[in-house]
Design a protein around this motif. Structure first.
Motif, PDB file in Angstrom:
ATOM      1  N   PRO B  91       0.805  -1.233   0.000  1.00  0.00           N
ATOM      2  CA  PRO B  91       0.000   0.000   0.000  1.00  0.00           C
ATOM      3  C   PRO B  91       0.834   1.277   0.000  1.00  0.00           C
ATOM      4  N   VAL B  92       2.096   1.194   0.463  1.00  0.00           N
ATOM      5  CA  VAL B  92       2.916   2.407   0.513  1.00  0.00           C
ATOM      6  C   VAL B  92       4.061   2.349  -0.502  1.00  0.00           C
ATOM      7  N   GLU B  93       3.916   1.450  -1.498  1.00  0.00           N
ATOM      8  CA  GLU B  93       4.970   1.256  -2.496  1.00  0.00           C
ATOM      9  C   GLU B  93       5.421   2.572  -3.123  1.00  0.00           C
ATOM     10  N   ARG B  94       4.460   3.437  -3.425  1.00  0.00           N
ATOM     11  CA  ARG B  94       4.785   4.691  -4.100  1.00  0.00           C
ATOM     12  C   ARG B  94       4.890   5.865  -3.136  1.00  0.00           C
ATOM     13  N   ALA B  95       4.795   5.593  -1.848  1.00  0.00           N
ATOM     14  CA  ALA B  95       4.836   6.668  -0.863  1.00  0.00           C
ATOM     15  C   ALA B  95       6.276   7.131  -0.669  1.00  0.00           C
ATOM     16  N   PRO B  96       6.476   8.329  -0.081  1.00  0.00           N
ATOM     17  CA  PRO B  96       7.832   8.803   0.204  1.00  0.00           C
ATOM     18  C   PRO B  96       8.572   7.832   1.128  1.00  0.00           C
ATOM     19  N   VAL B  97       9.911   7.881   1.035  1.00  0.00           N
ATOM     20  CA  VAL B  97      10.755   6.960   1.797  1.00  0.00           C
ATOM     21  C   VAL B  97      10.424   6.978   3.288  1.00  0.00           C
ATOM     22  N   LEU B  98      10.208   8.190   3.811  1.00  0.00           N
ATOM     23  CA  LEU B  98       9.964   8.315   5.246  1.00  0.00           C
ATOM     24  C   LEU B  98       8.727   7.509   5.668  1.00  0.00           C
ATOM     25  N   THR B  99       7.706   7.514   4.821  1.00  0.00           N
ATOM     26  CA  THR B  99       6.493   6.748   5.116  1.00  0.00           C
ATOM     27  C   THR B  99       6.825   5.265   5.243  1.00  0.00           C
ATOM     28  N   VAL B 100       7.640   4.777   4.299  1.00  0.00           N
ATOM     29  CA  VAL B 100       7.986   3.360   4.306  1.00  0.00           C
ATOM     30  C   VAL B 100       8.810   3.020   5.551  1.00  0.00           C
ATOM     31  N   VAL B 101       9.729   3.950   5.916  1.00  0.00           N
ATOM     32  CA  VAL B 101      10.535   3.736   7.125  1.00  0.00           C
ATOM     33  C   VAL B 101       9.621   3.593   8.336  1.00  0.00           C
ATOM     34  N   ILE B 102       8.641   4.473   8.434  1.00  0.00           N
ATOM     35  CA  ILE B 102       7.716   4.423   9.566  1.00  0.00           C
ATOM     36  C   ILE B 102       6.956   3.094   9.570  1.00  0.00           C
ATOM     37  N   VAL B 103       6.582   2.640   8.369  1.00  0.00           N
ATOM     38  CA  VAL B 103       5.874   1.356   8.294  1.00  0.00           C
ATOM     39  C   VAL B 103       6.757   0.221   8.795  1.00  0.00           C
ATOM     40  N   THR B 104       8.061   0.225   8.421  1.00  0.00           N
ATOM     41  CA  THR B 104       8.922  -0.869   8.901  1.00  0.00           C
ATOM     42  C   THR B 104       9.134  -0.757  10.414  1.00  0.00           C
ATOM     43  N   LEU B 105       9.158   0.492  10.927  1.00  0.00           N
ATOM     44  CA  LEU B 105       9.236   0.648  12.385  1.00  0.00           C
ATOM     45  C   LEU B 105       7.982   0.075  13.042  1.00  0.00           C
ATOM     46  N   GLY B 106       6.836   0.345  12.404  1.00  0.00           N
ATOM     47  CA  GLY B 106       5.590  -0.212  12.904  1.00  0.00           C
ATOM     48  C   GLY B 106       5.633  -1.731  12.896  1.00  0.00           C
ATOM     49  N   LEU B 107       6.182  -2.294  11.821  1.00  0.00           N
ATOM     50  CA  LEU B 107       6.309  -3.745  11.731  1.00  0.00           C
ATOM     51  C   LEU B 107       7.181  -4.288  12.861  1.00  0.00           C
ATOM     52  N   PHE B 108       8.239  -3.531  13.192  1.00  0.00           N
ATOM     53  CA  PHE B 108       9.110  -3.916  14.301  1.00  0.00           C
ATOM     54  C   PHE B 108       8.267  -4.185  15.545  1.00  0.00           C
TER      55      PHE B 108
END
Lengths: 238, 300
Positions: B91-108
């Protein structure tokens, strides 16, 4: 008349809120070279992108009897449409040989792929010598040829060629158009080419469309268009 | 002084360093794989590996042998990695890098929390993958476990190398990571390639976790947090975008950290992690691209 290989009817396309195509209709028959001319921003590149699915589009696009207006770029490519984008789209981190192999990615017929590679390299011998070189280190003209060679590796039913002359020396451009013409004559390669250089494009193509602000303003045989006064003034410069 | 130097100890500690470094290398490769395709460091990589290790623990607990559980866990982890990409990253494939970073932090936090919820936070142990017997090589005793870890790590690295360099799938994976738009025009299903990359990364992390756990007296849900930091430090040392760099970087770091811990008394075992962080800082200051990083050459 048989159904043309490619037919666009009332195709619209937009980048976000900005509409770039306002209902483009055109056809390309099997074995034809058709050119799309027009000023910057007329929608030439967008027309190709609408066909390959790299821009949001609506309207009717039929290719080889199938509606493709809602298909993804990878699905369109798998039907045999090879799009050589503006800026060539070479995978610069990968080697020349890897670029060529990826051109045939959707195909499964290994023996035929090897055979095609031989035939393609016959047109572009320097690519064989530089098989292991990174594509990004080739010159602009060499990259354009690699992009064309890679498109041929798909054994495409249609090649979409976007601005092949962009940023290249006239001698290189002439060579590229010579090869495209030869492939068209010998192998019946079908090409839809977008080009700023109208003189070259009209020489190579049998028919052409002139786009103005996202619409087809003029269409006809290359000879007819060459004689058209407004085409001459606007695009041929004499 | 020189005459009294204990070469046996140096050889032993070097092998231990390589063994640790090899396990970090697997996680570092997972980081590099995701970094190259998604453009971010996957902060959840360590927790995903920890989760996989707990899955292996459960399988062994239900009667499977270590190696049966090992391979079954690989399959489960691969599927899990693919699923995570589909659900959380797509869902965030095309989102800015920072968004994806936050998602991986959320996954953590999500994966960590899930592991604490499924498995209570008591400590547990994993049986040894290899014999704990020492083996004598040229008069020096090495632990078979360390040599086994090194062999498995290098084996996985070699398999990955073959996959990426010599198969059509690997070629498509590389193309999709570097030039997604152009790759789609060639008929490559880029979105699935990304998911596949997550699956591979998860499986590599699983190997790392399942070999890290047995060497410890016991482990809990914090198992992979230091490993993630070492892996990250090694990857930065080698060049975060370079798979070869990640392997060499983590192996060097493994040996360096272990030797400095052995020979510099005040560092010992407690200060090894800060040493790794100092390496990250040093590399970023002196050579941000890392040992194997290169400025991309491009002619227009």
């Amino acid at each position: 008349m048989a159904e043309p290989l490619l037919a666009l009817e009332g195709v619209e396309a937009r980048y976000g809120p900005v509409k770039a195509l306002h209902g483009v209709s055109l056809t390309v028959g099997e074995g034809e070279i058709v050119a799309v001319l027009g000023a910057n921003g007329a929608g030439k590149t967008t027309t190709l992108r609408a066909i390959s699915g790299t821009v949001r589009r609506s309207g009717t696009i039929r290719f080889a009897g199938k509606g493709i207006a809602s298909r993804s770029p990878e699905a369109v490519a798998r039907l045999g449409v090879a799009h050589v984008p503006e800026g060539r789209g070479t995978l610069s981190e990968l080697s020349v040989g890897e670029n060529l192999r990826l051109g045939a990615y959707p195909r499964r017929d290994r023996a035929a792929i090897r055979e095609d590679e031989r035939r393609v390299l016959a047109h572009f011998p320097f690519l064989g010598e530089r098989r292991n070189q990174r594509a990004g280190t080739l010159s602009g003209g060499e990259q354009q040829m690699l992009a064309l060679a890679r498109a041929l590796m798909l054994r495409p039913r249609l090649v979409l060629l976007d601005e092949p002359s962009h940023g290249l020396a006239p001698r290189v451009v002439a060579e590229i158009f010579r090869i495209v013409g030869e492939l068209n004559e010998k192998d019946g390669l079908t090409v839809l080419v977008v080009e700023q250089n109208a003189i070259l494009a009209l020489e190579a193509a049998s028919r052409a469309y002139v786009l103005e602000v996202g619409r087809v303003a003029l269409e006809g045989g290359s000879d007819t268009l060459r004689r058209n006064e407004s085409v001459r003034k606007s695009y041929l410069g004499y | 002084m020189i005459l009294a130097f204990d070469w046996t100890q140096l050889a032993q500690q070097t092998v231990i360093g390589l063994s640790n470094g090899g396990l970090w290398a697997l996680l570092a490769l997972a980081l590099v794989l995701i970094y190259r395709s998604t453009g971010v460091v996957n902060f959840a990589q360590g927790e995903m590996a920890m989760f996989s290790t707990f899955v292996a623990w459960s399988l062994i607990h239900h009667g499977l042998s270590y190696w049966e559980a090992f391979f079954l866990t690989l399959v489960i982890s691969f599927a899990g990695g693919v699923a995570l990409e589909r659900v959380a990253i797509r869902p965030v494939e095309r989102a800015p890098v920072l968004t994806v970073v936050i998602v991986t932090l959320g996954l953590f936090f999500l994966v960590d929390g899930a592991a604490r919820w499924f498995w209570s936070s008591e400590t547990r142990t994993l049986p040894n993958a290899f014999s704990t017997r020492p083996i004598n090589v040229a008069g020096v005793a090495f632990s078979i476990q360390d040599l086994g870890n090194i062999a498995v790590s290098l084996g996985v690295v070699a398999l990955l190398f073959v996959l990426f360099q010599f198969t059509k799938l690997g070629l498509a994976l590389r193309a999709a990571a570097v030039n997604p738009e152009e790759s789609r025009l060639l008929g490559i299903r880029v979105s699935w390639m990304l998911a596949l990359g997550w699956g591979l990364a998860a499986a590599m992390g699983a190997v790392s976790g399942m070999l890290t756990a047995p060497a410890l007296a016991s482990f809990d849900q914090n198992l992979m947090q230091p490993v993630l930091l070492y892996a990250f430090a090694g990857a930065v040392l080698g060049g975060i975008a370079s798979p070869l760099g990640a392997v060499v970087g983590t192996l060097l770091l493994g040996v360096f950290v272990n030797l400095i811990g052995t020979y510099v008394n005040w560092i010992g075992t407690d200060l090894r992690l800060p040493v790794a962080l100092a390496v990250i800082l040093g590399v970023l200051l002196v050579r941000p691209a890392g040992l194997f990083g290169r400025a991309s050459v491009r002619r227009v």
